[in-house]
Design a protein around this motif. Structure first.
Motif, mmCIF file in Angstrom:
data_model
loop_
_atom_site.group_PDB
_atom_site.id
_atom_site.type_symbol
_atom_site.label_atom_id
_atom_site.label_comp_id
_atom_site.label_asym_id
_atom_site.label_seq_id
_atom_site.Cartn_x
_atom_site.Cartn_y
_atom_site.Cartn_z
ATOM 1 N N ARG A 109 -8.596 -2.351 -3.800
ATOM 2 C CA ARG A 109 -9.225 -2.249 -2.485
ATOM 3 C C ARG A 109 -10.400 -2.806 -2.234
ATOM 4 N NH1 ARG A 109 -9.179 4.756 -2.532
ATOM 5 N NH2 ARG A 109 -9.729 4.769 -1.045
ATOM 6 N N LEU A 110 -10.474 -3.559 -0.837
ATOM 7 C CA LEU A 110 -11.881 -4.500 -0.568
ATOM 8 C C LEU A 110 -12.790 -3.602 -0.031
ATOM 9 C CD1 LEU A 110 -10.350 -7.594 1.015
ATOM 10 C CD2 LEU A 110 -10.801 -7.323 -1.392
ATOM 11 N N ASN A 111 -13.067 -2.227 -0.009
ATOM 12 C CA ASN A 111 -14.454 -1.401 0.265
ATOM 13 C C ASN A 111 -14.847 -0.559 -0.417
ATOM 14 O OD1 ASN A 111 -11.946 -0.376 0.677
ATOM 15 N ND2 ASN A 111 -12.677 0.841 2.724
ATOM 16 N N ARG A 112 -13.616 -1.037 -1.871
ATOM 17 C CA ARG A 112 -15.080 -0.330 -2.516
ATOM 18 C C ARG A 112 -14.199 -0.618 -4.105
ATOM 19 N NH1 ARG A 112 -13.207 5.454 -2.858
ATOM 20 N NH2 ARG A 112 -14.251 5.658 -4.934
ATOM 21 N N PRO A 113 -15.274 -1.867 -4.579
ATOM 22 C CA PRO A 113 -15.414 -2.877 -5.182
ATOM 23 C C PRO A 113 -15.847 -2.050 -6.408
ATOM 24 C CG PRO A 113 -17.101 -3.193 -4.030
ATOM 25 C CD PRO A 113 -16.377 -1.917 -2.992
ATOM 26 N N ARG A 119 3.390 6.370 -5.711
ATOM 27 C CA ARG A 119 2.530 6.746 -4.347
ATOM 28 C C ARG A 119 3.293 6.707 -3.479
ATOM 29 N NH1 ARG A 119 -2.520 4.704 -0.787
ATOM 30 N NH2 ARG A 119 -1.937 6.179 0.840
ATOM 31 N N SER A 159 0.644 0.826 18.954
ATOM 32 C CA SER A 159 -0.289 0.834 17.492
ATOM 33 C C SER A 159 0.543 1.857 16.752
ATOM 34 C CB SER A 159 -1.697 1.343 17.650
ATOM 35 O OG SER A 159 -2.186 0.303 18.593
ATOM 36 N N PHE A 167 0.627 -3.858 7.847
ATOM 37 C CA PHE A 167 -0.618 -4.545 7.650
ATOM 38 C C PHE A 167 -1.894 -3.333 7.722
ATOM 39 C CE2 PHE A 167 -3.048 -5.205 12.131
ATOM 40 C CZ PHE A 167 -3.533 -6.543 11.828
ATOM 41 N N GLN A 168 -1.845 -1.807 8.441
ATOM 42 C CA GLN A 168 -2.895 -1.157 8.540
ATOM 43 C C GLN A 168 -3.322 -0.633 7.390
ATOM 44 O OE1 GLN A 168 -0.662 1.878 11.158
ATOM 45 N NE2 GLN A 168 -1.581 0.861 13.180
ATOM 46 N N TYR A 184 -5.331 -3.965 6.639
ATOM 47 C CA TYR A 184 -6.676 -4.410 7.030
ATOM 48 C C TYR A 184 -7.059 -3.937 8.000
ATOM 49 C CZ TYR A 184 -4.858 -9.312 6.980
ATOM 50 O OH TYR A 184 -4.535 -9.889 6.026
ATOM 51 N N LYS A 185 -6.554 -2.104 7.494
ATOM 52 C CA LYS A 185 -7.647 -1.293 7.949
ATOM 53 C C LYS A 185 -7.965 0.075 7.227
ATOM 54 C CE LYS A 185 -5.699 -0.722 12.888
ATOM 55 N NZ LYS A 185 -6.819 -1.884 13.342
ATOM 56 N N ASP A 186 -7.300 -0.098 6.378
ATOM 57 C CA ASP A 186 -7.703 0.997 4.557
ATOM 58 C C ASP A 186 -7.708 -0.159 3.907
ATOM 59 O OD1 ASP A 186 -7.117 3.029 6.557
ATOM 60 O OD2 ASP A 186 -5.171 3.239 5.296
ATOM 61 N N PHE A 187 -8.346 -1.366 4.243
ATOM 62 C CA PHE A 187 -8.663 -1.739 3.146
ATOM 63 C C PHE A 187 -7.935 -1.923 1.519
ATOM 64 C CE2 PHE A 187 -11.956 -2.330 6.175
ATOM 65 C CZ PHE A 187 -11.869 -3.461 6.871
ATOM 66 N N PHE A 213 -5.184 -3.287 -0.039
ATOM 67 C CA PHE A 213 -3.970 -4.391 -0.657
ATOM 68 C C PHE A 213 -3.369 -3.993 -1.362
ATOM 69 C CE2 PHE A 213 -5.570 -8.390 2.055
ATOM 70 C CZ PHE A 213 -6.262 -7.086 2.664
#
Lengths: 317, 417
Positions: A65-69, A83, A263, A278-279, A282-285, A287
């Protein structure tokens, strides 16, 4: 007595031994030459297909998770796949993907076949018509999507205007805001955009069918539908199979048209797997989870291609 | 004495001169630093504003060449994420408030704390302007301009109906119902239920008291208050019929077109669309502006900031000159005059060209009570991927407000887990 003379080639000099041109020339006469020719394309495929695919696959077993290093990128095994089993959005997306792909392919094939049969008759103006029919396919998805979004617009759309004028609609309809019409409207747009792909391939196939077969069928009293069913379609089997597989791959993997038109909405009514992946990326990051979704799509596509080739019995010919 | 030049000497001299002349522009170019700037401007007016700022900058800094690159807003996070991960970052980037947390978390922005502290124009900006771009005490950018949320309304229709611009949610709903006339193709309000509609849902929930970030910094959603808010907001379509039926798919383009073509009486957006509306409707006669009405519990009018940030540390000196230039009053006013975007600098906002225009007064007032949008890592993804679809499901009667809010609460728990 005549003395037999045998001429030997002159001995190789040092330069001859290390001359690369000569070495390549000699290699080209061996069976290893094939491998040498394959090396550039193999390297390219490894760099741009195999490595990214394998990297994406291993990502699906990691926390990414890019936004949770703070969570790190450790190995999480089958966590993302587990999941998925309890993720309602995944199941909705899977169902929508099946509807989206099946309906779009059926419509594209049908329109494409009719167009190809018409063009194959070589009537006056058919060359110009062939170019016109191919035009939608030349448009990028983004352009086609925005163009149709405007044409189907509930306020300014020309389609609504036409349908109201001919009495098919009482008032303007918001096609993409109603879950009962959003998917259908998107499928129509997709079919309009991609049916020329089928037209092109089927037309090429039609040109290769010997006319003698039709003449013989005529003599035997077969009508146009019987000829289509008994000659044309069987003769096009391989081409149709290839076209269907290519289009299925394209439709499953490309979220761009739906991204522009809906969308995935309203609600989740047009959410498909590629859009969800994709979402998620690139929206939840996330990966890791997006990687797992992509792997599932990959496996589904491989399975489909294998089953389709088996069922259509293409290889038996 | 005469000097004789033979052919060989002339050729040598010519070659030498040619080589020297080739070096001259190279030396001149070497003195100019080239940087690129990613932004999400879309409209003609925004591009005109950017062009003006770039011209002013080029005149003030001939040693720096800025190349602007437009990244469509919906694709921005995908592109910048790919750029950060692959090491192909732009030199400088415009980043909106709600994206800051995610970009900082992925290491995409450069710490500018020391430079900003020493910046001669730092005093022109209120501390609150830097709140969304500050994470763990580090400041990552400079506010370029402000998105002041406000309301556009059809003044002529309001006058005709004898209505005053609404100041509360109740008055707003009442006006929306009264101004709806399907026979004339008119609806009271242009609801954004499609792309971008999530921020309105979050604002309304906070207006009803369901704040996302609690006073102690924890993140949660009050279920009952959120349900009340979602019920009220969706009710404008499914109970009152006061918004166009296309609302579940209406994004920016649709709500703007509906207002500009006389199909809706009210529009909630920010000051950035003022110039575009003025081109099609007569400002002060056909339309006017007002502050966003107050909710039953909180008055939620967002002040969003577009920040200019440095994304590539290697060219930080040139990028710093570029991003701080946006804080100059001349640049800020030039941009406002083309776009309607309010300056973030308090000094620039007091410029007579702004304070003298009565139509800007609601925006100036909002600067006093407006608040920034919530910001935490995962917020943008949650709001877009969970809040919006859940709300849309209520609009299309596929879910109740209770089910939608439960979906939002579950999604929030996953986003911050």
């Amino acid at each position: 007595m005549v003395e037999a003379r045998i001429s030997y080639p002159p001995p190789l000099t040092l330069w001859d031994r290390i001359n690369p041109v000569r070495m390549i020339g000699e290699l080209s006469e061996t069976r290893y030459w094939m491998y040498l020719l394959l090396i550039p394309s193999a390297l390219l495929i490894t760099a741009v297909v195999i490595y990214p695919t394998l990297y994406g696959m291993q990502m699906s077993f990691r926390e990414m998770r890019l936004n949770r290093p703070d969570l790190g990128t450790g190995w999480v095994g089958l966590k993302h796949y587990q999941r998925m089993l309890t993720d309602p959005i995944f199941w909705v997306s899977l169902r929508n993907t099946a509807v989206w792909v099946t309906s779009a392919i059926a419509l594209e094939f049908l329109i494409g076949l009719i167009a190809a049969l018409a063009l194959n008759r070589n009537l006056p103006g058919s060359k110009v018509l062939a170019v016109l029919i191919l035009l939608p396919y030349f448009l990028p998805n983004v352009v086609a999507g925005h163009m149709w979004a405007l044409m189907l617009d509930p306020r300014l759309g020309v389609i609504n205007d036409l349908l109201v004028k001919i009495g098919w609609l009482e008032g303007y309809k918001a096609w993409f805001a109603d879950p009962s019409t959003a998917m259908a409207a998107a499928i129509v747009v997709e079919a309009w955009h991609s049916f020329p792909f089928f037209t092109l391939l089927i037309l090429a196939g039609l040109k290769g069918i010997p006319s003698d077969l039709y003449k013989a069928a005529d003599i035997d009293g077969a009508g146009p539908f019987a000829q289509l069913r008994l000659i044309t379609l069987p003769m096009l089997k391989t081409i149709i199979a290839a076209a269907v597989i290519l289009r299925v791959i394209g439709l499953v993997n490309s979220p761009d048209l739906l991204l522009i038109l809906t969308s995935g909405g309203p609600g989740r009514s047009t959410q498909v797997l590629s859009l969800y992946a994709f979402q998620t990326a690139y929206k939840d990051f996330n990966f890791g989870y997006a990687g797992a979704l992509s792997v599932v799509m990959f496996i589904l596509l491989m399975g489909f291609a294998w089953a389709y080739v088996r069922l259509s019995k293409v290889n038996e010919d | 004495m005469t000097t004789r030049f033979d052919r060989r000497s002339v050729l040598k001299m010519g070659g030498g001169l040619l080589a020297a002349s080739a070096l001259l522009p190279a030396r001149a170019m070497a003195q100019q630093t080239a940087i690129n700037y990613w932004h999400t401007f879309t409209s003609q007016s925004e591009f005109a504003g950017l062009e003006d700022v770039m011209k002013l900058f080029a005149a003030a800094h001939p040693d720096i060449a800025v190349t602007q690159e437009n990244i469509p807003n919906p694709e921005f996070m995908a592109k910048i994420t790919a750029a950060v991960v692959s090491g192909s970052r732009p030199d400088s980037t415009m980043v909106s408030s709600e994206r800051v947390a995610d970009l900082v978390a992925m290491g995409g922005l450069t710490d500018l704390t020391d430079r900003i502290a020493a910046w001669e124009r730092r005093g022109d900006f209120d501390d609150s302007r830097f709140a969304s771009i500050t994470k763990d005490g580090k400041v990552y950018g400079i506010p370029a301009f402000t998105f002041v949320d406000w309301m556009y309304y059809r003044k002529d229709w309001f006058d005709e109906a004898g209505l005053a611009p609404p100041t509360t949610y109740a008055e707003f709903r009442d006006a929306a119902i009264k101004l709806t006339d399907p026979a004339k193709g008119r609806f009271g309000f242009g609801m954004r239920g499609g792309a971008g509609g999530q921020s309105y849902v979050i604002n309304i929930m906070e207006g009803f008291g369901a704040k996302l970030i609690q006073d102690d910094g924890s993140i949660s959603l009050d279920r009952d208050k959120a349900i009340e808010a979602v019920d009220w907001w969706s009710g404008l379509l499914i109970k009152d019929g006061a918004v166009p039926p296309s609302a579940p798919n209406d994004g920016f383009r649709q709500i703007m077109e509906a207002f500009q073509t006389g199909q809706t009486a009210m529009l909630w957006h920010h000051t950035g669309s003022f110039q575009d509306n003025s081109k099609l409707l007569k400002a002060g006669v056909e339309f006017a502006t007002a502050a966003i009405p107050a909710g039953p519990v909180n008055r939620v009018s967002r002040l969003g900031y577009a920040y200019n940030t440095v994304t590539k540390p290697e060219t930080i000196d040139a990028s710093w000159e570029w991003i701080k230039f946006w804080g100059e009053p001349d640049a800020a006013v030039a941009f406002l005059e083309k776009t309607g975007y309010f300056p973030a600098s308090t000094v620039a906002a007091q410029d007579e060209r702004i304070s003298g225009n009565p139509l800007y007064k609601p925006a100036a007032d909002t600067l006093g009570f407006g608040i920034p949008a919530p910001s935490f890592a995962g917020f943008a993804g949650w709001s877009e991927s969970v809040v919006l679809p859940a709300f849309q499901r209520v609009l299309i009667k596929e879910a109740t407000p209770e089910q939608a809010v439960d979906e939002m609460i579950d999604g929030l728990a996953q986003a911050i887990a």
